[in-house]
Design a protein around this motif. Structure first.
Motif, mmCIF file in Angstrom:
data_model
loop_
_atom_site.group_PDB
_atom_site.id
_atom_site.type_symbol
_atom_site.label_atom_id
_atom_site.label_comp_id
_atom_site.label_asym_id
_atom_site.label_seq_id
_atom_site.Cartn_x
_atom_site.Cartn_y
_atom_site.Cartn_z
ATOM 1 N N LEU A 61 0.900 -1.346 -0.112
ATOM 2 C CA LEU A 61 -0.141 -0.161 0.118
ATOM 3 C C LEU A 61 0.888 1.489 -0.011
ATOM 4 O O LEU A 61 1.992 1.182 0.441
ATOM 5 C CB LEU A 61 -0.850 0.204 1.168
ATOM 6 C CG LEU A 61 -1.828 -1.127 1.546
ATOM 7 C CD1 LEU A 61 -2.558 -1.026 2.829
ATOM 8 C CD2 LEU A 61 -2.940 -1.569 0.230
ATOM 9 N N SER A 62 0.323 2.168 -0.572
ATOM 10 C CA SER A 62 1.150 3.713 -0.465
ATOM 11 C C SER A 62 0.061 4.681 -0.526
ATOM 12 O O SER A 62 -0.914 4.672 -1.359
ATOM 13 C CB SER A 62 2.044 3.757 -1.908
ATOM 14 O OG SER A 62 2.725 4.760 -1.865
ATOM 15 N N LEU A 63 0.343 5.761 0.267
ATOM 16 C CA LEU A 63 -0.381 6.912 0.452
ATOM 17 C C LEU A 63 -0.071 7.919 -0.500
ATOM 18 O O LEU A 63 1.235 8.333 -0.788
ATOM 19 C CB LEU A 63 -0.505 7.318 1.690
ATOM 20 C CG LEU A 63 -1.249 8.449 2.290
ATOM 21 C CD1 LEU A 63 -2.848 8.261 2.161
ATOM 22 C CD2 LEU A 63 -0.882 9.019 3.576
ATOM 23 N N HIS A 64 -1.096 8.658 -1.260
ATOM 24 C CA HIS A 64 -0.768 9.762 -2.079
ATOM 25 C C HIS A 64 -0.344 11.032 -1.374
ATOM 26 O O HIS A 64 -0.716 11.034 0.019
ATOM 27 C CB HIS A 64 -2.090 10.089 -2.866
ATOM 28 C CG HIS A 64 -1.769 10.928 -4.029
ATOM 29 N ND1 HIS A 64 -2.055 12.484 -3.843
ATOM 30 C CD2 HIS A 64 -1.644 10.735 -5.288
ATOM 31 C CE1 HIS A 64 -1.650 12.888 -5.125
ATOM 32 N NE2 HIS A 64 -1.403 12.134 -6.041
ATOM 33 N N PRO A 65 0.687 11.649 -2.025
ATOM 34 C CA PRO A 65 1.028 12.786 -1.116
ATOM 35 C C PRO A 65 0.023 13.723 -0.541
ATOM 36 O O PRO A 65 0.080 14.458 0.300
ATOM 37 C CB PRO A 65 2.057 13.599 -1.962
ATOM 38 C CG PRO A 65 2.447 12.443 -3.022
ATOM 39 C CD PRO A 65 1.453 11.264 -3.008
ATOM 40 N N ASN A 66 -0.804 14.092 -1.227
ATOM 41 C CA ASN A 66 -2.299 14.682 -0.725
ATOM 42 C C ASN A 66 -3.140 14.195 0.434
ATOM 43 O O ASN A 66 -3.771 14.773 1.014
ATOM 44 C CB ASN A 66 -3.357 15.180 -1.993
ATOM 45 C CG ASN A 66 -3.923 14.141 -2.511
ATOM 46 O OD1 ASN A 66 -4.043 13.001 -1.968
ATOM 47 N ND2 ASN A 66 -4.401 14.375 -3.713
ATOM 48 N N GLY A 67 -2.801 12.966 0.769
ATOM 49 C CA GLY A 67 -3.424 12.142 1.751
ATOM 50 C C GLY A 67 -5.069 11.717 1.669
ATOM 51 O O GLY A 67 -5.426 11.402 2.304
#
Length: 509
Positions: free
Chosen positions: A397-403
């Protein structure tokens, strides 16, 4: 015709005629084990008496009554086992249970005499499964040894000695060793980057050229991560049981190595400042290291193999971290006490990935049970379970920089997207494909500005997609083996690092 056991007395001369009279024919046979139901009659021989099946009623013979009895193989085996244990004496059910219990007690007594296998971190004194048995008959001493061994195995959250950890600093012209202390935590002034600007404010592009190849790790690299905030250092771990810290600029050499794990290091993760990092390994240990001095501050023994470990990103909770285990549990530890303060155990398979969502108030986990679950911090009850019969396992999993979004690497050679807040629904419009990821745990990452999504590949490629249009931008051939881990530089516009099964770490710009 059935066979029954009878007796022939030499003292009775009319025995043969008696047998003929009752319809029986007696034949002399070899000795057979005594049946307990027969009366105590002195006999010169034991006989097999042939019983006529035409009449099922009991038949009277000289020594008693013979009747036909039918039972299955299991009953016969149980009766025979009971006969063997009793040595021919009749045992009731209670006596049979006691005999079995005494046998178990003897086995436990022998087991207690076995010496402890020792501590795995002490190579010289570790015996392992080859431990011999003590010749001493002192039961109190053997009981103490067994209890010590059980405590070492079962009480997994206990902190132990740190004598096995070793760290070595490699001198560098860019970061000289001043009075025995390394000074590489602060970036050099000659690095052409404005560190005062916020991360993600720069416009990012897709890398084109290979800049450098690090030696990496023998037999493969498991995880890489740039130093937070500055990115002038690169941390990596691999199948050579080592953790290494590399210089991203200048000579790009190895600055420090961290040794102490007995097996392959699975995961490493920095805290927010980069002053410390945690590592977990197949040796069932999670360790806390000081990045600058190389000192291992603590290590904790786990009950199962860990797959992932991550600090809480909140500034007021930098002393807490999570560990995802193969025994379907997530352990929540506090570095101040080295004790587990919570266990999350609702998954039905091994934990693969952990990502903090909703402004770091919650965290999302993926598992081999092909589901995603969202948890409130320190509450062992998921507030959301994302599962579907058509859903595949999502190891990363990876979170987008804008959250606002979380992307998941799916085992059907695709990347799917979920909302990172509110109802955590799947966004079917954000769907990425074109690469091969089935069968491997391949990491994902975003460019700092969030415009590009990047992933490794089974065939040694690195793929770049446009986040807005979901279209493939570029496909780079990096290696001939699997590229399983990838990381984007937090400050540069197009610097990306990737590695995988070959162990080499590639730096592109």
């Amino acid at each position: 015709m059935s066979l029954a056991l009878g007796y022939n007395s030499d003292s009775d001369s009319n025995s043969d005629s008696a047998g003929d009279k009752n319809g029986f024919r007696a034949t002399v046979s070899h000795s057979i084990s005594t049946i307990n139901a027969t009366p105590d009659v002195s006999t010169s021989s034991r006989e097999l008496i042939q019983v006529d099946d035409s009449n099922n009623s009991s038949k009277k013979i000289f020594s008693g009554i013979v009747e036909k009895t039918i039972f299955d193989d299991l009953t016969f085996k149980n009766k025979k086992r009971l006969h063997d244990i009793s040595n021919g004496d009749e045992l009731n059910d209670l006596e049979y249970y006691k005999s079995q219990k005494s046998t178990k007690s003897e086995s436990q007594r022998i087991k207690k005499q076995r010496k402890t296998k020792g501590d795995a971190s002490d190579i010289d004194n570790y015996i392992g499964p080859w431990a011999s048995y003590s010749e001493s008959s002192d039961e109190d001493e053997s009981d103490k040894e067994v209890k010590d061994e059980d405590a070492h195995e079962e009480v997994s959250k206990k902190s132990i000695s740190l004598s096995a950890e070793v760290s070595k600093f490699y001198k560098s012209k860019s970061y000289p060793d001043e009075e025995g202390e390394s000074c590489y935590m602060e970036p050099s002034k000659d690095i052409p980057i404005d560190f005062t600007k916020p991360i993600g404010s720069q416009e990012c592009f897709v890398p084109k050229t290979q800049v450098h190849v690090y030696d990496g790790h023998y037999n493969g690299t498991q995880q890489i991560q740039f130093l937070p905030q500055t990115g002038h250092l690169l941390l990596s771990c691999g199948n050579d049981n080592m953790i290494k810290l590399w210089d991203v600029y200048h000579s790009r050499q190895l600055l420090r190595s961290f040794e102490g794990h007995e097996r392959s290091v699975k995961f490493v993760h920095f805290n927010n400042s980069g002053s410390e990092f945690i590592s977990c390994s197949y040796d069932k240990y999670v360790k806390l290291w000081d990045t600058e001095t190389g000192k291992c501050k603590t290590k904790i023994r786990l009950n199962a193999i860990p797959n992932v470990c991550k600090f809480n990103p909140n500034e007021d909770k930098q002393n807490e971290f999570l560990v995802g285990l193969t025994n379907k549990k997530i352990e929540h530890f506090d570095t101040r006490t080295n004790e587990s303060i919570q266990t999350y155990d609702h998954h039905m398979g091994a934990i693969n990935s952990i990502t903090f969502v909703d402004d770091n108030k919650k965290f999302m986990t993926s598992s081999d049970d092909k589901s995603l679950r969202v948890w409130n911090w320190q509450i062992n009850m998921p507030i959301k379970q994302i599962s579907d019969p058509s859903q595949h396992s999502m190891p990363c999993l990876s979170l987008h920089p804008n959250g606002k979004y979380v992307v998941a690497q799916s085992m059907d050679n695709s990347i799917v997207t979920f909302s990172a807040h509110d109802k955590f629904k799947r966004n079917k419009k954000k769907y990425f494909e074109g690469h091969n990821s089935s069968g491997y745990s391949i990491n994902l990452d975003f460019s700092p500005d969030g415009k590009n999504l990047m992933s490794g590949d089974n065939n040694g490629y690195v793929f770049f997609w446009d986040w807005k249009t979901c279209k493939l931008i570029k496909k780079l051939k990096v290696d001939n083996k699997v590229i399983s881990t990838i990381a984007s530089h937090p400050r540069e516009t197009s610097t990306v690092c990737m590695s995988g099964q070959s162990g080499k770490i590639y730096l592109y710009n």
